[in-house]
Design a protein around this motif. Sequence first.
Motif, PDB file in Angstrom:
ATOM      1  N   ARG A 123       0.824  -1.203   0.000  1.00 32.40           N
ATOM      2  CA  ARG A 123       0.000   0.000   0.000  1.00 32.40           C
ATOM      3  C   ARG A 123       0.864   1.262   0.000  1.00 32.40           C
ATOM      4  O   ARG A 123       0.550   2.247  -0.643  1.00 32.40           O
ATOM      5  CB  ARG A 123      -0.932   0.015   1.212  1.00 32.40           C
ATOM      6  CG  ARG A 123      -1.949   1.137   1.109  1.00 32.40           C
ATOM      7  CD  ARG A 123      -3.082   0.979   2.074  1.00 32.40           C
ATOM      8  NE  ARG A 123      -2.679   1.365   3.415  1.00 32.40           N
ATOM      9  CZ  ARG A 123      -3.476   1.258   4.479  1.00 32.40           C
ATOM     10  NH1 ARG A 123      -4.681   0.749   4.359  1.00 32.40           N
ATOM     11  NH2 ARG A 123      -3.063   1.627   5.663  1.00 32.40           N
ATOM     12  N   ASN A 124       1.981   1.189   0.725  1.00 29.62           N
ATOM     13  CA  ASN A 124       2.848   2.364   0.810  1.00 29.62           C
ATOM     14  C   ASN A 124       3.813   2.477  -0.364  1.00 29.62           C
ATOM     15  O   ASN A 124       4.654   3.364  -0.403  1.00 29.62           O
ATOM     16  CB  ASN A 124       3.641   2.343   2.130  1.00 29.62           C
ATOM     17  CG  ASN A 124       2.711   2.460   3.332  1.00 29.62           C
ATOM     18  OD1 ASN A 124       1.582   2.938   3.199  1.00 29.62           O
ATOM     19  ND2 ASN A 124       3.167   2.005   4.494  1.00 29.62           N
ATOM     20  N   GLY A 125       3.741   1.545  -1.292  1.00 28.40           N
ATOM     21  CA  GLY A 125       4.573   1.617  -2.491  1.00 28.40           C
ATOM     22  C   GLY A 125       6.062   1.531  -2.218  1.00 28.40           C
ATOM     23  O   GLY A 125       6.862   2.180  -2.892  1.00 28.40           O
ATOM     24  N   LEU A 126       6.443   0.733  -1.205  1.00 29.93           N
ATOM     25  CA  LEU A 126       7.866   0.615  -0.873  1.00 29.93           C
ATOM     26  C   LEU A 126       8.581  -0.243  -1.913  1.00 29.93           C
ATOM     27  O   LEU A 126       7.967  -1.023  -2.637  1.00 29.93           O
ATOM     28  CB  LEU A 126       8.029  -0.002   0.524  1.00 29.93           C
ATOM     29  CG  LEU A 126       7.334   0.763   1.665  1.00 29.93           C
ATOM     30  CD1 LEU A 126       7.554   0.051   2.994  1.00 29.93           C
ATOM     31  CD2 LEU A 126       7.840   2.190   1.735  1.00 29.93           C
ATOM     32  N   GLU A 127       9.888  -0.094  -1.915  1.00 35.75           N
ATOM     33  CA  GLU A 127      10.694  -0.877  -2.840  1.00 35.75           C
ATOM     34  C   GLU A 127      10.610  -2.362  -2.465  1.00 35.75           C
ATOM     35  O   GLU A 127      10.530  -2.699  -1.289  1.00 35.75           O
ATOM     36  CB  GLU A 127      12.146  -0.395  -2.742  1.00 35.75           C
ATOM     37  CG  GLU A 127      12.934  -0.606  -4.009  1.00 35.75           C
ATOM     38  CD  GLU A 127      14.300   0.061  -3.910  1.00 35.75           C
ATOM     39  OE1 GLU A 127      15.293  -0.626  -4.183  1.00 35.75           O
ATOM     40  OE2 GLU A 127      14.340   1.261  -3.520  1.00 35.75           O
ATOM     41  N   GLY A 128      10.645  -3.232  -3.442  1.00 30.78           N
ATOM     42  CA  GLY A 128      10.567  -4.660  -3.168  1.00 30.78           C
ATOM     43  C   GLY A 128       9.141  -5.174  -3.242  1.00 30.78           C
ATOM     44  O   GLY A 128       8.764  -6.134  -2.589  1.00 30.78           O
ATOM     45  N   LEU A 342      -6.144  -7.791  -2.470  1.00 37.92           N
ATOM     46  CA  LEU A 342      -5.486  -7.316  -3.695  1.00 37.92           C
ATOM     47  C   LEU A 342      -6.375  -6.334  -4.451  1.00 37.92           C
ATOM     48  O   LEU A 342      -5.888  -5.347  -5.007  1.00 37.92           O
ATOM     49  CB  LEU A 342      -5.093  -8.507  -4.570  1.00 37.92           C
ATOM     50  CG  LEU A 342      -4.029  -9.431  -3.948  1.00 37.92           C
ATOM     51  CD1 LEU A 342      -3.819 -10.674  -4.810  1.00 37.92           C
ATOM     52  CD2 LEU A 342      -2.701  -8.695  -3.748  1.00 37.92           C
ATOM     53  N   ASN A 343      -7.697  -6.579  -4.461  1.00 38.54           N
ATOM     54  CA  ASN A 343      -8.601  -5.613  -5.104  1.00 38.54           C
ATOM     55  C   ASN A 343      -8.507  -4.257  -4.414  1.00 38.54           C
ATOM     56  O   ASN A 343      -8.600  -3.215  -5.051  1.00 38.54           O
ATOM     57  CB  ASN A 343     -10.051  -6.120  -5.064  1.00 38.54           C
ATOM     58  CG  ASN A 343     -10.325  -7.186  -6.114  1.00 38.54           C
ATOM     59  OD1 ASN A 343      -9.631  -7.283  -7.126  1.00 38.54           O
ATOM     60  ND2 ASN A 343     -11.346  -8.001  -5.881  1.00 38.54           N
ATOM     61  N   TYR A 344      -8.309  -4.307  -3.118  1.00 38.13           N
ATOM     62  CA  TYR A 344      -8.171  -3.054  -2.370  1.00 38.13           C
ATOM     63  C   TYR A 344      -6.817  -2.396  -2.645  1.00 38.13           C
ATOM     64  O   TYR A 344      -6.739  -1.203  -2.955  1.00 38.13           O
ATOM     65  CB  TYR A 344      -8.349  -3.345  -0.879  1.00 38.13           C
ATOM     66  CG  TYR A 344      -7.856  -2.246   0.029  1.00 38.13           C
ATOM     67  CD1 TYR A 344      -8.444  -0.983   0.036  1.00 38.13           C
ATOM     68  CD2 TYR A 344      -6.775  -2.471   0.889  1.00 38.13           C
ATOM     69  CE1 TYR A 344      -7.977   0.020   0.865  1.00 38.13           C
ATOM     70  CE2 TYR A 344      -6.306  -1.475   1.726  1.00 38.13           C
ATOM     71  CZ  TYR A 344      -6.904  -0.227   1.704  1.00 38.13           C
ATOM     72  OH  TYR A 344      -6.442   0.763   2.518  1.00 38.13           O
ATOM     73  N   LEU A 345      -5.740  -3.186  -2.573  1.00 42.60           N
ATOM     74  CA  LEU A 345      -4.402  -2.607  -2.713  1.00 42.60           C
ATOM     75  C   LEU A 345      -4.135  -2.100  -4.129  1.00 42.60           C
ATOM     76  O   LEU A 345      -3.441  -1.114  -4.316  1.00 42.60           O
ATOM     77  CB  LEU A 345      -3.327  -3.631  -2.333  1.00 42.60           C
ATOM     78  CG  LEU A 345      -3.271  -4.053  -0.866  1.00 42.60           C
ATOM     79  CD1 LEU A 345      -2.246  -5.182  -0.683  1.00 42.60           C
ATOM     80  CD2 LEU A 345      -2.920  -2.874   0.028  1.00 42.60           C
ATOM     81  N   TYR A 346      -4.664  -2.804  -5.126  1.00 43.75           N
ATOM     82  CA  TYR A 346      -4.348  -2.466  -6.513  1.00 43.75           C
ATOM     83  C   TYR A 346      -5.512  -1.839  -7.261  1.00 43.75           C
ATOM     84  O   TYR A 346      -5.385  -1.499  -8.435  1.00 43.75           O
ATOM     85  CB  TYR A 346      -3.855  -3.716  -7.260  1.00 43.75           C
ATOM     86  CG  TYR A 346      -2.467  -4.131  -6.818  1.00 43.75           C
ATOM     87  CD1 TYR A 346      -1.337  -3.537  -7.376  1.00 43.75           C
ATOM     88  CD2 TYR A 346      -2.285  -5.095  -5.831  1.00 43.75           C
ATOM     89  CE1 TYR A 346      -0.067  -3.894  -6.964  1.00 43.75           C
ATOM     90  CE2 TYR A 346      -1.018  -5.459  -5.405  1.00 43.75           C
ATOM     91  CZ  TYR A 346       0.089  -4.860  -5.986  1.00 43.75           C
ATOM     92  OH  TYR A 346       1.348  -5.202  -5.573  1.00 43.75           O
ATOM     93  N   GLY A 347      -6.649  -1.716  -6.599  1.00 41.54           N
ATOM     94  CA  GLY A 347      -7.796  -1.115  -7.280  1.00 41.54           C
ATOM     95  C   GLY A 347      -7.750   0.385  -7.150  1.00 41.54           C
ATOM     96  O   GLY A 347      -7.021   0.930  -6.332  1.00 41.54           O
ATOM     97  N   ASN A 348      -8.551   1.076  -7.960  1.00 41.31           N
ATOM     98  CA  ASN A 348      -8.552   2.531  -7.819  1.00 41.31           C
ATOM     99  C   ASN A 348      -9.874   3.062  -7.276  1.00 41.31           C
ATOM    100  O   ASN A 348     -10.144   4.240  -7.318  1.00 41.31           O
ATOM    101  CB  ASN A 348      -8.168   3.228  -9.127  1.00 41.31           C
ATOM    102  CG  ASN A 348      -8.683   2.470 -10.322  1.00 41.31           C
ATOM    103  OD1 ASN A 348      -9.703   1.788 -10.213  1.00 41.31           O
ATOM    104  ND2 ASN A 348      -7.997   2.554 -11.446  1.00 41.31           N
TER     105      ASN A 348
END
Length: 364
Positions: A123-128, A342-348
């Motif tokens: 969610r925080n878009g961290l590296e890795g 995943l729908n939450y993390l990658y959805g808009n």
Amino acid sequence: MMWTLNKGHLVSLAALCAALPTTLAWGAAGHEIVATIAQIHLDPSVAAALCEVLPESAKCHLAPVAAWADNIRMRMRWSAPLHFANPTEDHPSQHCEFGGKGWAGKPGMHILGAVQNTSMWIRNGLEGEEEALKFLVHFVGDLHQPLHLTGRDRGGNSDKVRFDRRLTNLHTVWDSKLIAKSLRTISRNYTHPLPSQKIESALRGTIYDPYIRQIMHEGILGRFKSEIPAWLACPSELSSPPHRAYPLQIQTLRESFPSTTSLQPSPPTDDSLICPFSWAEPLHALNCDIIWPAELDEPSYAGRQPHEYIELDTPQYSGVIKEQFIIERLLAMGGIRLAAILNYLYGNEDGNGLRVNMDFDGFH
Ligand SMILES: *[C@@H]1O[C@H](CO)[C@@H](O)[C@H](O)[C@H]1NC(C)=O
Ligand SMILES: *[C@@H]1O[C@H](CO)[C@@H](O)[C@H](O)[C@H]1NC(C)=O
């Protein structure tokens, strides 16, 4: 090493299973089934976004990476405790505390923390991100194998039993023997495709495809259908009134163990959308209700000779588990929750709670 269960690989799979250490999580099949059920319930835009994150070899599918975390466990030793949780003074089936008496191990270094950590990471878009995703897919699977939620007898690894007369242990029965039995006994009609392109396109020509069709048809679109909203609910501290899906609200648990006592409070792993502790608590209770056969509570059991180990492939044990669709429910829950995360993390879409995509081309 990465492996998949394609049709031609039955022999190598058998060899592999024989070689695997018994502490492994859901067998590779269990993890891949959970991942495939998740794949079926992704929003199309999310499936496309994941395609960019997954390694090319996965061909835009979650299942090929689902067992990765077991395969690297020896190389990344720090990750080993993240596959399970050991609630203190938890000893199914005599008593069934889940965290009320604290947790063994380093704070946060257990499966509940791991689910939270890897999802926050993404969610925080961290590296890795790729690694975090592969871990998340795996840990949500392990969370739904109840023997990963107890430390009794190393999660049942030390409990010698028989299954179909073969010597094994309780953990392995729940990781793979019960699944393997379902694959052997499944009704022939599930070798035919279901009338849904969305479902069929998530299948990869594996030995467990018929089982996934059965879980979809008889479970997710059948007897589990009305439960699914509750599977996705969290006892939110933010929303009121609190969701009624769980008898034990996390606030209550925290209040009953004020921080002035020496007891560790429940792990702060839950938020209003992703709540591994609240999801795990009723799963852990299965250890006390059905998983540990009463014979294993007898102090003399450990001294039994191999020919005296109890048989678990019986109408009273594996028969009841099958009748109640318990393994199928666990696999379905794992897949649904993984898809929803995943729908939450990658959805808009703006998050109004977790949700899964149930658009199956008119098949219901
Ligand atoms: C995940 O855990 C690691 C190791 O404990 C920690 O350094 C990191 O800050 C955590 N990340 C998140 C996003 O929770
Ligand atoms: C397959 O057969 C089982 C057992 O007879 C039945 O319950 C189920 O509905 C059938 N499934 C499909 C998709 O026709």
